[in-house]
Scaffold this active site. Structure first.
Site, PDB file in Angstrom:
ATOM      1  N   ARG A  88       0.810  -1.211   0.000  1.00 43.96           N
ATOM      2  CA  ARG A  88       0.000   0.000   0.000  1.00 43.96           C
ATOM      3  C   ARG A  88       0.841   1.258   0.000  1.00 43.96           C
ATOM      4  NH1 ARG A  88      -4.975  -2.113   2.497  1.00 43.96           N
ATOM      5  NH2 ARG A  88      -6.501  -0.459   2.606  1.00 43.96           N
ATOM      6  N   ARG A 161     -18.018  -2.981   9.840  1.00 43.10           N
ATOM      7  CA  ARG A 161     -16.710  -2.589  10.355  1.00 43.10           C
ATOM      8  C   ARG A 161     -16.758  -1.184  10.954  1.00 43.10           C
ATOM      9  NH1 ARG A 161     -12.744  -4.042   5.388  1.00 43.10           N
ATOM     10  NH2 ARG A 161     -11.927  -2.013   5.975  1.00 43.10           N
TER      11      ARG A 161
HETATM   12  P1  AP5 Z   1      -8.586  -3.133   4.354  1.00 42.64           P
HETATM   13  O1  AP5 Z   1      -9.320  -4.112   5.164  1.00 42.64           O
HETATM   14  O2  AP5 Z   1      -7.593  -3.623   3.352  1.00 42.64           O
HETATM   15  O3  AP5 Z   1      -9.668  -2.186   3.665  1.00 42.64           O
HETATM   16  P2  AP5 Z   1      -9.678  -1.373   2.280  1.00 42.64           P
HETATM   17  O4  AP5 Z   1      -8.490  -1.456   1.420  1.00 42.64           O
HETATM   18  O5  AP5 Z   1     -10.080  -0.016   2.695  1.00 42.64           O
HETATM   19  O6  AP5 Z   1     -10.621  -2.157   1.440  1.00 42.64           O
HETATM   20  P3  AP5 Z   1     -12.017  -2.692   1.811  1.00 42.64           P
HETATM   21  O7  AP5 Z   1     -11.900  -4.009   2.514  1.00 42.64           O
HETATM   22  O8  AP5 Z   1     -12.820  -1.644   2.513  1.00 42.64           O
HETATM   23  O9  AP5 Z   1     -12.641  -2.830   0.373  1.00 42.64           O
HETATM   24  P4  AP5 Z   1     -12.566  -3.988  -0.705  1.00 42.64           P
HETATM   25  O10 AP5 Z   1     -11.874  -3.467  -1.910  1.00 42.64           O
HETATM   26  O11 AP5 Z   1     -12.049  -5.273  -0.135  1.00 42.64           O
HETATM   27  O12 AP5 Z   1     -14.124  -4.085  -1.033  1.00 42.64           O
HETATM   28  P5  AP5 Z   1     -15.162  -5.277  -0.813  1.00 42.64           P
HETATM   29  O13 AP5 Z   1     -14.835  -6.394  -1.713  1.00 42.64           O
HETATM   30  O14 AP5 Z   1     -15.342  -5.589   0.637  1.00 42.64           O
HETATM   31  O15 AP5 Z   1      -7.811  -2.112   5.279  1.00 42.64           O
HETATM   32  C1  AP5 Z   1      -8.423  -1.522   6.398  1.00 42.64           C
HETATM   33  C2  AP5 Z   1      -7.393  -0.699   7.170  1.00 42.64           C
HETATM   34  O16 AP5 Z   1      -6.336  -1.560   7.627  1.00 42.64           O
HETATM   35  C3  AP5 Z   1      -6.677   0.400   6.371  1.00 42.64           C
HETATM   36  O17 AP5 Z   1      -7.431   1.595   6.332  1.00 42.64           O
HETATM   37  C4  AP5 Z   1      -5.373   0.533   7.198  1.00 42.64           C
HETATM   38  O18 AP5 Z   1      -5.569   1.263   8.375  1.00 42.64           O
HETATM   39  C5  AP5 Z   1      -5.065  -0.901   7.580  1.00 42.64           C
HETATM   40  N1  AP5 Z   1      -4.230  -1.613   6.587  1.00 42.64           N
HETATM   41  C6  AP5 Z   1      -4.573  -2.722   5.864  1.00 42.64           C
HETATM   42  N2  AP5 Z   1      -3.580  -3.086   5.053  1.00 42.64           N
HETATM   43  C7  AP5 Z   1      -2.577  -2.184   5.245  1.00 42.64           C
HETATM   44  C8  AP5 Z   1      -1.294  -2.013   4.658  1.00 42.64           C
HETATM   45  N3  AP5 Z   1      -0.830  -2.844   3.705  1.00 42.64           N
HETATM   46  N4  AP5 Z   1      -0.537  -0.977   5.084  1.00 42.64           N
HETATM   47  C9  AP5 Z   1      -0.974  -0.118   6.055  1.00 42.64           C
HETATM   48  N5  AP5 Z   1      -2.180  -0.213   6.645  1.00 42.64           N
HETATM   49  C10 AP5 Z   1      -2.993  -1.239   6.238  1.00 42.64           C
HETATM   50  O19 AP5 Z   1     -16.488  -4.546  -1.372  1.00 42.64           O
HETATM   51  C11 AP5 Z   1     -17.090  -3.483  -0.662  1.00 42.64           C
HETATM   52  C12 AP5 Z   1     -18.625  -3.629  -0.760  1.00 42.64           C
HETATM   53  O20 AP5 Z   1     -19.031  -3.436  -2.116  1.00 42.64           O
HETATM   54  C13 AP5 Z   1     -19.162  -4.992  -0.325  1.00 42.64           C
HETATM   55  O21 AP5 Z   1     -20.354  -4.818   0.384  1.00 42.64           O
HETATM   56  C14 AP5 Z   1     -19.412  -5.736  -1.654  1.00 42.64           C
HETATM   57  O22 AP5 Z   1     -20.518  -6.633  -1.547  1.00 42.64           O
HETATM   58  C15 AP5 Z   1     -19.713  -4.594  -2.612  1.00 42.64           C
HETATM   59  N6  AP5 Z   1     -19.175  -4.837  -3.953  1.00 42.64           N
HETATM   60  C16 AP5 Z   1     -17.979  -5.394  -4.266  1.00 42.64           C
HETATM   61  N7  AP5 Z   1     -17.802  -5.425  -5.596  1.00 42.64           N
HETATM   62  C17 AP5 Z   1     -18.918  -4.856  -6.137  1.00 42.64           C
HETATM   63  C18 AP5 Z   1     -19.351  -4.616  -7.483  1.00 42.64           C
HETATM   64  N8  AP5 Z   1     -18.574  -4.953  -8.533  1.00 42.64           N
HETATM   65  N9  AP5 Z   1     -20.558  -4.023  -7.658  1.00 42.64           N
HETATM   66  C19 AP5 Z   1     -21.345  -3.674  -6.591  1.00 42.64           C
HETATM   67  N10 AP5 Z   1     -20.999  -3.906  -5.303  1.00 42.64           N
HETATM   68  C20 AP5 Z   1     -19.796  -4.492  -5.082  1.00 42.64           C
END
Ligand code: AP5
Length: 214
Positions: A88, A161
């Site tokens: 990241r 979350r």
């Molecule tokens: P993390 O858990 O990695 O969260 P994020 O990157 O913010 O990503 P999300 O999990 O929120 O989204 P996603 O892309 O996985 O979407 P999803 O598939 O769930 O990180 C959280 C925190 O941890 C960070 O802020 C940081 O503090 C820390 N952290 C983690 N890794 C780190 C690193 N490497 N370095 C530093 N800090 C770190 O989909 C979202 C929703 O949309 C779901 O409800 C789903 O059903 C829906 N959806 C999915 N795809 C579609 C579609 N095509 N159409 C319609 N709806 C959809």
């Protein structure tokens, strides 16, 4: 085969990693999930990162790199893994490159999920997860077939979350554009970068990913 899923919060990294894990036998390695587990178990590390995560900021590179390096060494990663949420920062990307070379491994594909930021707000604020099996749902885009009952395990308890409120999502999007987006060019220069349309519906994105992975 080892793959990186890259994109802003809500782009579908976690949703698709779980699907590709089942279809292709690769293991999903989500740094967000690993950190949330530390918080739930109230470990020293969990207590250290809780506030940073709830504010939508990034946890330090040192912590994350150690966490992922240990996980990649576990036997179930031998057939390949999907990095979901890592690297990241450019520092993490460099550390990953050194780490993989030391372990005799390499990345086959870095896949960027191309999406519109504004649409990510409603995706994330509508997200919920089954407490029993971790299956992800959405209030609008991916409802359980029977209201209030998980399609996979029949569980009836769901949670959201603490960092999935609009204010924190906006902070996470800023962190993404400032600290994570620069690694797109980093991987483009190495000729491993591919892009999928993350705005398509969930099944279409899975189909496109399967095509890219080959
Ligand atoms: P993390 O858990 O990695 O969260 P994020 O990157 O913010 O990503 P999300 O999990 O929120 O989204 P996603 O892309 O996985 O979407 P999803 O598939 O769930 O990180 C959280 C925190 O941890 C960070 O802020 C940081 O503090 C820390 N952290 C983690 N890794 C780190 C690193 N490497 N370095 C530093 N800090 C770190 O989909 C979202 C929703 O949309 C779901 O409800 C789903 O059903 C829906 N959806 C999915 N795809 C579609 C579609 N095509 N159409 C319609 N709806 C959809």
């Amino acid at each position: 085969m080892n793959v990186i899923f890259l994109g802003p919060p809500g782009c579908g990294k976690g949703t698709q990693a779980k699907r590709i894990e089942q279809m292709r036998g690769l293991v999903q390695l989500s740094t967000g999930d690993m950190l949330r587990l530390e918080i739930t178990e109230e470990t020293e590390l969990g207590n250290q990162v809780k506030e940073v995560m709830n504010a939508g900021q990034l946890v330090s590179d040192d912590i994350i790199v150690k966490l992922i390096s240990k996980r990649i060494d576990e036997p179930n990663c031998q057939n390949g893994f999907i990095l979901d949420g890592f690297p990241r920062t450019l520092g993490q990307a460099d550390a990953l490159s050194i780490m993989l070379s030391d372990k005799g491994l390499e990345i086959s594909h870095v896949i960027e999920f191309a999406v519109d930021d504004e649409a990510m707000i409603s995706r994330i604020t509508g997200r919920l997860t089954c407490d029993s099996c971790g299956t992800g749902y959405h209030d609008e885009y991916r409802k359980p077939q029977k209201e209030g009952v998980c399609d996979v395990c029949g569980g009836t308890e769901f949670s959201r979350r603490p960092d999935d409120n609009e204010e924190t999502v906006r902070a996470r999007l800023v962190a993404y554009h400032e600290q994570t987006a620069p690694i797109i060019a980093y991987y483009d220069d190495k000729s491993v970068l591919r892009s999928v349309n993350g705005m398509a519906d969930i099944d279409q994105v899975t189909a496109e990913l399967n095509e890219v992975i080959g």
